[in-house]
Design a protein around this motif. Structure first.
Motif, PDB file in Angstrom:
ATOM      1  N   CYS A  59       0.826  -1.212   0.000  1.00 14.72           N
ATOM      2  CA  CYS A  59       0.000   0.000   0.000  1.00 14.72           C
ATOM      3  C   CYS A  59       0.858   1.260   0.000  1.00 14.72           C
ATOM      4  CB  CYS A  59      -0.950  -0.007   1.200  1.00 14.72           C
ATOM      5  SG  CYS A  59      -2.303  -1.200   1.028  1.00 14.72           S
ATOM      6  N   GLU A  60       1.992   1.218   0.681  1.00 11.99           N
ATOM      7  CA  GLU A  60       2.920   2.343   0.615  1.00 11.99           C
ATOM      8  C   GLU A  60       3.376   2.561  -0.836  1.00 11.99           C
ATOM      9  OE1 GLU A  60       5.187   2.017   4.935  1.00 11.99           O
ATOM     10  OE2 GLU A  60       5.792   0.671   3.312  1.00 11.99           O
ATOM     11  N   ARG A  61       3.703   1.464  -1.504  1.00 13.17           N
ATOM     12  CA  ARG A  61       4.190   1.552  -2.876  1.00 13.17           C
ATOM     13  C   ARG A  61       3.108   2.069  -3.823  1.00 13.17           C
ATOM     14  NH1 ARG A  61       5.369  -3.288  -3.181  1.00 13.17           N
ATOM     15  NH2 ARG A  61       7.399  -3.028  -2.164  1.00 13.17           N
ATOM     16  N   ARG A  62       1.878   1.555  -3.647  1.00 13.55           N
ATOM     17  CA  ARG A  62       0.785   2.001  -4.517  1.00 13.55           C
ATOM     18  C   ARG A  62       0.504   3.489  -4.325  1.00 13.55           C
ATOM     19  NH1 ARG A  62      -0.169   1.830  -8.036  1.00 13.55           N
ATOM     20  NH2 ARG A  62      -2.433   1.850  -8.251  1.00 13.55           N
ATOM     21  N   GLN A  80       2.568   8.960   7.863  1.00 20.57           N
ATOM     22  CA  GLN A  80       2.830   8.118   9.024  1.00 20.57           C
ATOM     23  C   GLN A  80       2.825   6.660   8.584  1.00 20.57           C
ATOM     24  OE1 GLN A  80       0.849   8.723  13.048  1.00 20.57           O
ATOM     25  NE2 GLN A  80      -0.460   7.108  12.267  1.00 20.57           N
ATOM     26  N   THR A  81       3.764   5.878   9.107  1.00 20.03           N
ATOM     27  CA  THR A  81       3.732   4.449   8.841  1.00 20.03           C
ATOM     28  C   THR A  81       4.095   3.695  10.115  1.00 20.03           C
ATOM     29  OG1 THR A  81       4.324   2.746   7.212  1.00 20.03           O
ATOM     30  CG2 THR A  81       6.121   4.112   8.056  1.00 20.03           C
ATOM     31  N   LYS A  82       3.937   2.379  10.063  1.00 21.42           N
ATOM     32  CA  LYS A  82       4.114   1.545  11.255  1.00 21.42           C
ATOM     33  C   LYS A  82       4.966   0.334  10.923  1.00 21.42           C
ATOM     34  CE  LYS A  82      -0.503   1.351  11.706  1.00 21.42           C
ATOM     35  NZ  LYS A  82      -0.946   2.457  10.817  1.00 21.42           N
ATOM     36  N   SER A 106      10.234   1.015   3.839  1.00 19.72           N
ATOM     37  CA  SER A 106       9.106   1.951   3.729  1.00 19.72           C
ATOM     38  C   SER A 106       9.516   3.204   2.965  1.00 19.72           C
ATOM     39  CB  SER A 106       8.581   2.333   5.114  1.00 19.72           C
ATOM     40  OG  SER A 106       7.858   1.270   5.705  1.00 19.72           O
ATOM     41  N   LEU A 107      10.727   3.706   3.236  1.00 14.71           N
ATOM     42  CA  LEU A 107      11.209   4.886   2.517  1.00 14.71           C
ATOM     43  C   LEU A 107      11.288   4.618   1.018  1.00 14.71           C
ATOM     44  CD1 LEU A 107      14.041   6.004   4.961  1.00 14.71           C
ATOM     45  CD2 LEU A 107      11.933   7.264   4.491  1.00 14.71           C
ATOM     46  N   ARG A 108      11.774   3.439   0.648  1.00 14.66           N
ATOM     47  CA  ARG A 108      11.854   3.098  -0.772  1.00 14.66           C
ATOM     48  C   ARG A 108      10.466   2.964  -1.370  1.00 14.66           C
ATOM     49  NH1 ARG A 108      16.460   0.163   0.948  1.00 14.66           N
ATOM     50  NH2 ARG A 108      15.243  -1.711   1.374  1.00 14.66           N
TER      51      ARG A 108
END
Length: 311
Positions: A59-62, A80-82, A106-108
């Protein structure tokens, strides 16, 4: 859109935020529409987690693929992420290695140089606070994470982390809705013998602890009746509650979902509501609850109608 203080530092954030755990199967256009609708409603705060999606960081990537944010556009958002849940176990991992690796991934995935807020997901019973502190210090010093918090933690679990972690814990994301509200209602019926609601849960006094320590509570599943048991809005099982919600919705000229939001945002703790819907119209309707000034009488009427004891 009303704002609340995010943590003890005083940074202002909207009291309704957009959760993006269900966007993995959405098209770029659908994701952009969802984000644009949230922005138009005053929501510039977006919640992710490494485990959201059918594969890690999906979902981060999308989100990144759909939005393709310029540096200036990225600066307008709070992301924000977890981390901490190992889905393949499942088990929980707050080790230095897991935290740092998850953040790098997550950063990538998010295609960004920094994360505004990192939350430790469900508590790790094997946590070593010194390892968490080492990870937080390294990530902060490198400019990769700007603020830190937790999710689903009790007061004592937070205190344990604070024996080593020097950064302020700015947020604690916990389940909360009108019908799933033990962190609030246990205090209303405190010391009432034989009343289940009066039992001390979640370490006791989580709301009061958060207010005392400047920790912002974030309410996930704000429309769920229980622990993933379905929504209470429109449910025959909660007919009395819905009758009150519908009357107040008509009175304030909003959709019922806005009243469910307002019950949370009315609390003086300054709680953020985390929306999980991917339907833009529902995001816009729910966001209207941010500004509804429920009276004390209305707030307690909703609380009683949900089945909670108000002596």
């Amino acid at each position: 859109m009303k704002t609340v203080s995010l943590g003890p530092g005083g940074q202002q954030a909207p009291n309704v935020i957009a959760g993006l755990m269900r966007i993995s199967d959405k098209t770029d256009a659908q994701i952009r529409e969802l984000v644009d609708t949230a922005r138009e409603a005053g929501i510039d705060f977006f919640d992710h987690a490494d485990i959201y999606g059918t594969e890690l960081h999906q979902c981060e990537r999308r989100f990144a693929e759909a939005m393709r944010l310029t540096p200036s556009e990225r600066a307008e958002l709070t992301i924000q992420t977890k981390c901490g849940i190992v889905r393949e176990g499942p088990y929980f991992d707050f080790s230095y290695e897991h935290i740092v690796t998850s953040v790098e991934e997550s950063l990538r995935a998010l295609d960004t140089d920094y994360i505004d807020v990192l939350l430790l997901h469900r508590p790790d019973a094997l946590v070593e606070p010194d390892e968490v502190a080492r990870a937080f210090d390294e990530l902060e010093a490198a400019g990769k994470v700007r603020a830190f918090g937790v999710s689903n933690h009790t007061p004592r679990q937070i205190d344990l982390l604070k024996t080593a972690v020097r950064q302020p814990i700015v947020a604690n994301q916990v389940q909360l809705s009108i019908t799933h509200a033990p962190i609030i209602t246990q205090g209303i019926a405190a010391n009432m013998l034989g009343v289940e609601q009066s039992q001390v849960l979640d370490g006791g006094g989580l709301v009061e602890y958060s207010r005392i320590n400047g920790i912002t509570l974030q309410a996930w599943s704000p429309f769920q009746a229980g622990f993933f048991t379905g929504v209470f809005l429109g449910s025959e099982a909660h007919s009395e509650l819905n009758a009150v919600i519908d009357r107040l919705a008509a009175q304030y000229g909003v959709e019922p979902i806005a009243i469910a939001t307002a019950w949370i945002t009315r609390h003086p703790a300054g709680i953020q509501v985390v929306l999980g819907t991917t339907t833009p119209a529902r995001v816009a309707a729910a966001a209207q609850g941010s500004d509804i000034p429920l009276t004390r009488a209305e707030w307690y009427e909703l609380t009683r109608a949900a089945g909670h004891i108000v002596p």
